[in-house]
Scaffold this motif. Structure first.
Motif, PDB file in Angstrom:
ATOM      1  N   HIS A   1      13.704  47.658  12.466  1.00  0.00           N
ATOM      2  CA  HIS A   1      14.579  48.328  13.454  1.00  0.00           C
ATOM      3  C   HIS A   1      15.574  49.363  12.868  1.00  0.00           C
ATOM      4  O   HIS A   1      15.679  50.437  13.494  1.00  0.00           O
ATOM      5  CB  HIS A   1      15.105  47.212  14.369  1.00  0.00           C
ATOM      6  CG  HIS A   1      14.467  46.605  15.426  1.00  0.00           C
ATOM      7  ND1 HIS A   1      13.236  46.472  15.360  1.00  0.00           N
ATOM      8  CD2 HIS A   1      14.941  44.643  15.160  1.00  0.00           C
ATOM      9  CE1 HIS A   1      12.610  45.568  16.235  1.00  0.00           C
ATOM     10  NE2 HIS A   1      13.068  44.291  15.609  1.00  0.00           N
TER      11      HIS A   1
ATOM     12  N   VAL B   1      15.238  42.367  21.799  1.00  0.00           N
ATOM     13  CA  VAL B   1      16.641  43.403  21.360  1.00  0.00           C
ATOM     14  C   VAL B   1      17.621  43.377  21.086  1.00  0.00           C
ATOM     15  O   VAL B   1      18.613  43.508  20.365  1.00  0.00           O
ATOM     16  CB  VAL B   1      15.653  44.602  19.359  1.00  0.00           C
ATOM     17  CG1 VAL B   1      16.434  44.769  18.495  1.00  0.00           C
ATOM     18  CG2 VAL B   1      14.315  44.556  19.070  1.00  0.00           C
TER      19      VAL B   1
ATOM     20  N   PHE C   1      20.941  42.413  19.810  1.00  0.00           N
ATOM     21  CA  PHE C   1      21.627  42.829  18.411  1.00  0.00           C
ATOM     22  C   PHE C   1      21.609  44.145  18.463  1.00  0.00           C
ATOM     23  O   PHE C   1      22.174  44.645  17.173  1.00  0.00           O
ATOM     24  CB  PHE C   1      20.496  42.998  17.478  1.00  0.00           C
ATOM     25  CG  PHE C   1      19.654  41.359  17.741  1.00  0.00           C
ATOM     26  CD1 PHE C   1      19.698  40.249  16.455  1.00  0.00           C
ATOM     27  CD2 PHE C   1      18.378  40.785  18.140  1.00  0.00           C
ATOM     28  CE1 PHE C   1      19.445  38.950  17.023  1.00  0.00           C
ATOM     29  CE2 PHE C   1      18.198  39.812  18.504  1.00  0.00           C
ATOM     30  CZ  PHE C   1      18.528  38.270  17.831  1.00  0.00           C
TER      31      PHE C   1
ATOM     32  N   ILE D   1      25.109  44.391  17.426  1.00  0.00           N
ATOM     33  CA  ILE D   1      25.477  44.335  15.581  1.00  0.00           C
ATOM     34  C   ILE D   1      25.097  45.845  14.885  1.00  0.00           C
ATOM     35  O   ILE D   1      25.513  46.362  13.859  1.00  0.00           O
ATOM     36  CB  ILE D   1      24.650  42.917  15.002  1.00  0.00           C
ATOM     37  CG1 ILE D   1      25.225  42.359  15.476  1.00  0.00           C
ATOM     38  CG2 ILE D   1      24.311  42.583  13.480  1.00  0.00           C
ATOM     39  CD1 ILE D   1      24.512  40.925  15.845  1.00  0.00           C
ATOM     40  N   MET D   2      24.009  46.355  15.626  1.00  0.00           N
ATOM     41  CA  MET D   2      22.821  47.280  14.964  1.00  0.00           C
ATOM     42  C   MET D   2      23.878  48.880  14.775  1.00  0.00           C
ATOM     43  O   MET D   2      23.924  49.195  13.801  1.00  0.00           O
ATOM     44  CB  MET D   2      21.815  47.457  15.432  1.00  0.00           C
ATOM     45  CG  MET D   2      21.093  46.083  15.340  1.00  0.00           C
ATOM     46  SD  MET D   2      19.006  46.973  15.748  1.00  0.00           S
ATOM     47  CE  MET D   2      18.787  48.453  14.790  1.00  0.00           C
TER      48      MET D   2
END
Length: 311
Positions: free
Chosen positions: A47, A71, A74, A77-78
């Motif tokens: 990703h 996903v 997350f 966070i990304m």
């Protein structure tokens, strides 16, 4: 699976278009169909890498799709790690058995964790499993244990109560509803009820690939308000190529440019990357006679509008 003749035709047309023309149209593009990893199946980019490559190409946004997990939790966070790249990142949940199937409680939780899109079952839908067994175009999912096929309708063809609950949640959060890999007969029942329940964002993925659409179905679902997404991997120089360039033009025109989008549907090994797939699709569309404005509408404006990116 791929047709060598179709790939050769696509490659020849793609090579007639200058890189600069495609790269200009790639800037600001939004790919709502990125199969990056980790996954149960081999992926050539994760990703983070998918986002970095999109940023390098000047793309505006990408949406991560995995058949067996979301996903979405997350993304914050990304965003903290690579948000400075300026690419909007999204994800959602595919309602396969591996995540609980047609479970309104899972959908509620994922939407509250930021899921932007809810796909109906894909690799574990009854239609997908039947298609795989008779060796038609939908590829089988060999990575997981055998799964019972999921359908959104009962034996009488009526929409299941739990699916109605899911539609209410999608409407409440103004999320996108995708028909996944359902059979066209199920999709009509699903989308008509979705409209009645206030779902405003409808998406059809690769309608002519294993979902048993007719051209009339594409036209009428576009008129209903669905965005009709064509998967680049089915038309370009990809091992998943199963359609001729002319069929790409026919599939787009069945919906009309104003109701169409193009997603890469890429990230698998031994295939172009998602960014390269989008670049090839842009070149192919230009070579087929679509104008730059047409292409911009399909790769930038329409997907951005669907995902809620302000212009």
């Amino acid at each position: 699976m791929a047709s060598g003749t179709y790939r050769d035709e696509a490659r020849a047309l793609i090579e007639t278009i200058d890189d600069a023309a495609a790269d200009a149209l790639l800037k600001g593009a939004v790919d709502l169909h990125v199969h990056s990893g980790p996954s149960t199946m081999p992926r050539q980019v994760d990703h983070f890498q998918a986002t970095e490559e999109a940023a390098a190409a000047g793309m505006r946004g990408i949406l991560f799709k995995d058949h067996h997990y979301s996903v979405a939790p997350f993304i914050p966070i990304m965003d903290r790690m690579i948000g400075h790249l300026g690419v909007a990142m999204y994800s959602g949940l595919v309602l396969n058995n591996s995540v609980g199937g047609l479970n309104p409680f899972v959908v509620d939780a994922q939407l509250k964790m930021g899921a932007k899109l809810i796909w109906m079952p894909t690799a574990q839908s009854a239609n997908h499993i039947r298609s795989s067994r008779r060796k038609s175009r939908l590829a089988s999912n060999v990575a997981l244990k055998p799964s019972p096929g999921l359908s959104v309708v009962d034996a009488y063809g009526e929409l299941l109560d739990e699916v109605k609950e899911i539609l209410d949640s999608v409407a409440e959060f103004d999320a996108i509803l995708s028909s996944g890999h359902l059979h066209i007969s199920e999709i009509w029942t699903l989308f008509e009820e979705a409209k009645r329940r206030g779902v405003k964002r409808l998406l059809v993925n690769h309608p002519m690939y294993g979902l048993h659409f007719t051209y009339e179905d594409i036209t009428q679902l576009a008129e209903l308000g669905a965005l009709i997404e064509q998967s680049a991997c089915l038309y370009i120089d990809s091992r998943f190529n199963v359609f001729s360039p002319q069929e790409l033009k026919e599939h787009v025109l069945a919906a009309g440019v104003k109701h169409s989008s193009i997603g890469s549907d890429l990230g698998q090994v031994d295939n172009p990357t998602p960014v390269e797939g989008m670049r090839q699709a842009i070149k192919l569309c230009l070579a087929l006679g679509f104008s730059e404005d047409d292409v911009r509408t399909m790769v930038k404006d329409n997907p951005a509008r669907l995902v809620g990116l302000e212009s």
